[in-house]
Design a protein around this motif. Structure first.
Motif, mmCIF file in Angstrom:
data_model
loop_
_atom_site.group_PDB
_atom_site.id
_atom_site.type_symbol
_atom_site.label_atom_id
_atom_site.label_comp_id
_atom_site.label_asym_id
_atom_site.label_seq_id
_atom_site.Cartn_x
_atom_site.Cartn_y
_atom_site.Cartn_z
ATOM 1 N N SER A 171 0.772 -1.224 -0.032
ATOM 2 C CA SER A 171 -0.060 -0.096 0.039
ATOM 3 C C SER A 171 0.689 1.346 -0.222
ATOM 4 C CB SER A 171 -0.933 0.045 1.249
ATOM 5 O OG SER A 171 -1.775 0.980 1.091
ATOM 6 N N SER A 224 -0.770 8.054 4.742
ATOM 7 C CA SER A 224 -2.059 8.119 5.474
ATOM 8 C C SER A 224 -1.950 7.389 6.684
ATOM 9 C CB SER A 224 -3.283 8.389 4.809
ATOM 10 O OG SER A 224 -3.504 7.028 4.485
ATOM 11 N N TYR A 225 -1.129 6.502 6.826
ATOM 12 C CA TYR A 225 -1.273 5.287 7.976
ATOM 13 C C TYR A 225 -0.559 5.967 9.219
ATOM 14 C CZ TYR A 225 -2.897 1.625 5.072
ATOM 15 O OH TYR A 225 -3.785 0.641 4.267
ATOM 16 N N PHE A 246 1.542 4.269 2.184
ATOM 17 C CA PHE A 246 1.211 4.345 3.850
ATOM 18 C C PHE A 246 1.544 5.884 4.276
ATOM 19 C CE2 PHE A 246 1.448 -0.065 4.857
ATOM 20 C CZ PHE A 246 1.972 -0.730 3.901
ATOM 21 N N PRO A 257 -5.171 3.117 8.328
ATOM 22 C CA PRO A 257 -5.224 4.532 7.853
ATOM 23 C C PRO A 257 -5.989 5.440 8.665
ATOM 24 C CG PRO A 257 -6.767 3.005 6.629
ATOM 25 C CD PRO A 257 -5.889 2.189 7.747
ATOM 26 N N ARG A 258 -5.660 6.673 8.396
ATOM 27 C CA ARG A 258 -6.406 8.028 8.945
ATOM 28 C C ARG A 258 -6.836 7.675 10.252
ATOM 29 N NH1 ARG A 258 -7.563 6.649 3.625
ATOM 30 N NH2 ARG A 258 -9.172 5.263 4.247
#
Length: 125
Positions: free
Chosen positions: A26, A30-31, A28, A99-100
């Motif tokens: 992925s 926003s993780y 990352f 995420p987020r």
């Protein structure tokens, strides 16, 4: 998302270990990446987390000052440097990603849906 944790082992009390968590599958940015541990007979507990985009870090109160979480963007890897280890730090350590996450969720294991396989840390007295 795949997470590969490594770096566990046997260490004497007072020693140090650095755990690594290699992430793939992925983007990352926003993780949040977290480290949790499960001690024998105990529930999984939060250790530390870092936001990939900002580098903001969060720690459990009991580990603050002894453990340091960091990330290497180029290697997509998160580290947990553990110093002054104690026998009660003996546990399986897991890395996790989500995420987020808002701040109120970042210390909760239920907020994370992607987990690595765990790496065993044993601290002898």
């Amino acid at each position: 998302v795949q997470l590969q944790a490594s770096g566990g082992g046997l260490v004497q009390a007072g020693g140090s270990l650095r755990l690594s968590c290699a992430a793939s599958g992925s983007t990352f940015s926003s993780y949040a990446m977290g480290w949790f541990r499960q001690r024998p007979g105990k529930e999984r507990e939060f250790v530390a987390a870092v936001r990939w985009s900002t580098g903001a870090t969060y720690y459990a109160d009991s580990e603050k000052g002894r453990f340091t979480i960091s990330r290497d963007n180029a290697k997509n890897t998160v580290y947990l440097q553990m110093n002054s280890l104690k026998p009660e730090d003996t546990a399986i350590y897991y890395c996790a990603a989500a995420p987020r996450l808002i701040l109120s969720m970042i210390r909760l294991s239920t907020s994370y849906h992607n987990w690595g396989q765990g790496t065993l840390v044993t601290v002898s007295s």
